[in-house]
Design a protein around this motif. Structure first.
Motif: not given
Length: 316
Positions: A83-85, A183-185, A155-157
């Motif tokens: 994940t990215g936040v 791209r599927g994120t 997953v990007l928050f």
């Protein structure tokens, strides 16, 4: 859709703070793979409390949270690398340069790509030698986003991603987020810019007092609100000269002098009947303005509805 595609699943979620304050009151929703989902809400609605649970920063009082099939709090080591936040404020050391900040952060990210790539992606490729304290507010937001993308997250928050950006920077960020989605994120977005949510999100949920007041596609949410028709009656004409409003499909109306404002859930029929009446009467409706409801109207309607608590659960 197969539940395996539900990258984020929230079921009956509650969050209670010390002292007994219940910030999140039994919400349920899901976010599918490759979807942009916007979580909106009035001040104190529970957005931040919810997102912190999704990010694994706290455990719920009750209910269930799954991100990529795992409990983000109890199984943080399995979830966090994927994940990215992007927080509202990164809080990076002001004396470091952009490149130094990115390299420092890359050392904390599993499988980080070359920092230069992430900086180029957000338009900071020519600012790598600039100290953080010398960046504009918009450039700092770009740096926050670049660091969230270092690990190429599944997953990007994004928490208020375009605050401080000018119009061009905001559009560039929107295009980048759409490209990530394509791209599927999977992207979960919080924002105070309703135009941003309406233009970016595949689906939205609006929180109010810890509950989901409404959810769906932006079109579905706005369709629940009446459309508007406004015009000025010519001299000598009054509201009573119009055909019966109920027969026109009007659900609300206001009159201010010669100005008439109608609200309807049947915009095409109401507008057609109104114009046919004006044509037969041989009059012009000055200042005629016909428009569908907006997400802002839906949001403000919910914000005004602070009376009876809602108990309905939405399977978003």
């Amino acid at each position: 859709m197969d539940t395996d595609e539900h990258v984020i699943e929230v079921t009956g979620l509650h969050r209670v703070y010390e002292g007994g304050f219940e910030a999140v009151r039994g919400i349920s929703f899901h976010v599918d793979r490759g979807e942009i989902f916007a979580l909106l809400g009035t001040n104190g609605a529970g957005k931040t409390s919810t997102v912190e649970l999704l990010e694994g920063l706290a455990s719920p009082a009750s209910g269930r949270v799954r991100v990529l099939g795992h409990d983000p709090y109890a199984e943080r080591a399995l979830v966090r690398p994927r994940t990215g936040v992007m927080l509202q404020e990164g809080g990076f050391p002001s004396e470091l340069t952009v490149a130094e900040t990115a390299r420092m952060w890359a050392g904390c990210v599993s499988g980080a790509r070359p920092p230069r790539e992430a900086l180029e992606q957000v338009g900071l490729g020519r600012r790598t030698d600039v100290r953080v304290k010398q960046l504009s507010g918009g450039e700092r937001r770009r740096l926050d986003l670049a660091l969230a993308l270092l690990g190429e997250p599944e997953v990007l928050f994004l928490d208020e991603p375009t605050t401080g950006l000018d119009a061009e920077g905001r559009r560039d960020t929107w295009e980048l987020v759409r490209a990530l989605r394509d791209r599927g994120t999977t992207v979960l977005l919080t924002t105070h810019y309703l135009e941003e949510a309406e233009g970016l999100a595949d689906r939205i949920a609006i929180l109010h007092e810890g509950r989901i007041a409404t959810a769906g596609t932006p079109a579905e949410v706005t369709a629940a609100q009446p459309s508007r028709i406004s015009f000025d009656l010519p001299t000598g004409y009054f509201l009573g000269d119009l055909p019966p409003l109920a027969g026109l499909g009007v659900c609300e109306h206001e009159v201010d002098g010669r100005a008439v404002r109608l609200r309807t859930r049947e915009l095409q029929r109401t507008a057609t009947e109104l114009l046919l009446w004006a044509h037969r009467a041989g009059i012009e409706l000055a200042g005629l303005d016909v428009r569908s409801a907006s997400l802002e109207e839906a949001f403000l309607s919910i914000a005004r509805d602070a009376a009876a608590p809602r108990t309905k659960e939405y399977a978003a």
